[in-house]
Motif scaffolding. Structure first.
Motif, PDB file in Angstrom:
ATOM      1  N   GLU A 143       8.199  -5.970  42.265  1.00  0.00           N
ATOM      2  CA  GLU A 143       9.035  -5.170  43.151  1.00  0.00           C
ATOM      3  C   GLU A 143      10.103  -6.009  43.851  1.00  0.00           C
ATOM      4  N   GLU A 197      16.403  -7.823  39.637  1.00  0.00           N
ATOM      5  CA  GLU A 197      16.806  -6.595  38.965  1.00  0.00           C
ATOM      6  C   GLU A 197      16.558  -5.369  39.849  1.00  0.00           C
ATOM      7  N   VAL A 198      15.400  -5.349  40.507  1.00  0.00           N
ATOM      8  CA  VAL A 198      15.091  -4.239  41.409  1.00  0.00           C
ATOM      9  C   VAL A 198      16.060  -4.224  42.581  1.00  0.00           C
ATOM     10  N   TYR A 199      16.356  -5.399  43.098  1.00  0.00           N
ATOM     11  CA  TYR A 199      17.331  -5.518  44.193  1.00  0.00           C
ATOM     12  C   TYR A 199      18.671  -4.894  43.797  1.00  0.00           C
ATOM     13  N   LEU A 200      19.152  -5.200  42.592  1.00  0.00           N
ATOM     14  CA  LEU A 200      20.421  -4.645  42.131  1.00  0.00           C
ATOM     15  C   LEU A 200      20.330  -3.130  41.952  1.00  0.00           C
ATOM     16  N   GLU A 201      19.184  -2.652  41.488  1.00  0.00           N
ATOM     17  CA  GLU A 201      18.997  -1.211  41.320  1.00  0.00           C
ATOM     18  C   GLU A 201      19.071  -0.491  42.665  1.00  0.00           C
ATOM     19  N   LEU A 202      18.473  -1.104  43.685  1.00  0.00           N
ATOM     20  CA  LEU A 202      18.502  -0.499  45.019  1.00  0.00           C
ATOM     21  C   LEU A 202      19.924  -0.483  45.580  1.00  0.00           C
ATOM     22  N   ASP A 244      22.710  -0.393  43.701  1.00  0.00           N
ATOM     23  CA  ASP A 244      23.458   0.574  42.897  1.00  0.00           C
ATOM     24  C   ASP A 244      23.129   2.015  43.275  1.00  0.00           C
ATOM     25  N   SER A 245      21.878   2.266  43.655  1.00  0.00           N
ATOM     26  CA  SER A 245      21.458   3.629  43.995  1.00  0.00           C
ATOM     27  C   SER A 245      21.826   4.016  45.421  1.00  0.00           C
ATOM     28  N   GLU A 290      24.677  -2.990  50.566  1.00  0.00           N
ATOM     29  CA  GLU A 290      25.124  -4.125  49.765  1.00  0.00           C
ATOM     30  C   GLU A 290      25.410  -5.372  50.596  1.00  0.00           C
ATOM     31  N   TYR A 342      20.116 -10.824  48.649  1.00  0.00           N
ATOM     32  CA  TYR A 342      18.827 -10.824  47.961  1.00  0.00           C
ATOM     33  C   TYR A 342      17.777 -11.609  48.748  1.00  0.00           C
ATOM     34  N   TYR A 373      10.212  -0.119  48.498  1.00  0.00           N
ATOM     35  CA  TYR A 373      11.035  -1.237  48.082  1.00  0.00           C
ATOM     36  C   TYR A 373      11.688  -1.799  49.334  1.00  0.00           C
TER      37      TYR A 373
END
Length: 242
Positions: free
Chosen positions: A36, A40-45, A47-48, A53, A57, A106
């Motif tokens: 978690e 990659e998860v950080y970028l997904e959060l 982007d969503s 932003e 990280y 998350y």
């Protein structure tokens, strides 16, 4: 012939060598074994729109690695306080602050809510949800001991009942019908979107005639950090868990 074999061996090494990525270079020891907290998860959060932003990280990982313990609870004489709430709301009062370890949306470890009336708790559950008021049984089944394991909710309370009621009144007036969406934004003084511990912090900032909370040291007001944000005049104390 040897030259050809050497070239073939070098080509093989290049083929099987792992490719370094940004996620690989930024992962810290805190993320090991915890998917978690991957980049990659950080970028997904981001982007969503769930995570602001402006939160880096490393800061995001730090927020998710925050420990539940705090100086308020550690200094309390826990042996003299009740440890559980026996299946009813009778021990809760308006303005009580609820902090649970039963959720991780998350970007934010833990969950928080504020008691706004008999059998009424105002919160926002996480991404995809809106602010709403739920019953005590709904909260306990998801964020309390009935869920099982080590999950439980801790209750914190400030001493002045007038200030507690003012905070609860403000939370209801602002958020009950607002339908605010969930997002981890760095603006503490905005109302939509919002997140669980931000609502509680705002209730004690805007509700009483004088703010009872200090600004958090970081970009977000975290659930586990809530008790430490209160000014000494609030006289906040740990009550019990359920």
């Amino acid at each position: 012939m040897k030259k050809i074999l050497s070239l073939l061996f070098l080509s093989l090494l290049i083929t099987i060598s792992p490719i370094s990525t940004k996620a690989d270079t930024t992962l810290s020891k805190d993320t090991v074994g915890n998917p978690e907290l991957t980049y990659e998860v950080y970028l997904e959060l981001i982007d969503s729109g769930i995570l602001d932003e402006t939160i880096t990280y490393d800061v995001w990982v730090q927020l998710n690695s925050e420990e539940r313990s705090n100086s308020i609870k550690e200094e309390a004489e826990l042996s003299s306080l009740p440890t559980t709430l026996s299946g009813s709301t009778s021990s809760l009062v308006r303005g009580d602050i609820l902090i649970s370890n039963g959720s991780s949306s998350y970007g934010l470890t833990g969950h928080a809510g504020i008691v706004v009336g008999n059998d009424r708790i105002l919160h926002i559950a996480g991404p995809g949800y809106k602010t709403n008021i739920i019953k005590f049984s709904t909260w306990t089944n998801k964020y309390g001991k009935p869920r099982g394991g080590i999950v439980n909710t801790e209750v914190y309370r400030i001493s002045n009942w007038t200030h507690r009621n003012a905070a609860a009144d403000w939370a209801v007036a602002k958020y009950e019908n607002l339908g605010a969406s969930y997002s981890l934004t760095t603006g503490l003084y905005t109302f939509n979107p919002t997140y669980c511990s931000k609502i509680v912090w705002q209730a004690y900032h805007y509700g009483p005639s004088t703010s009872l909370v200090n600004a958090p040291g970081g970009p977000l007001a975290t659930p586990y950090g809530l008790p430490t944000y209160f000014k000494s005049t609030a006289n906040i104390s740990y009550q019990f868990n359920f």
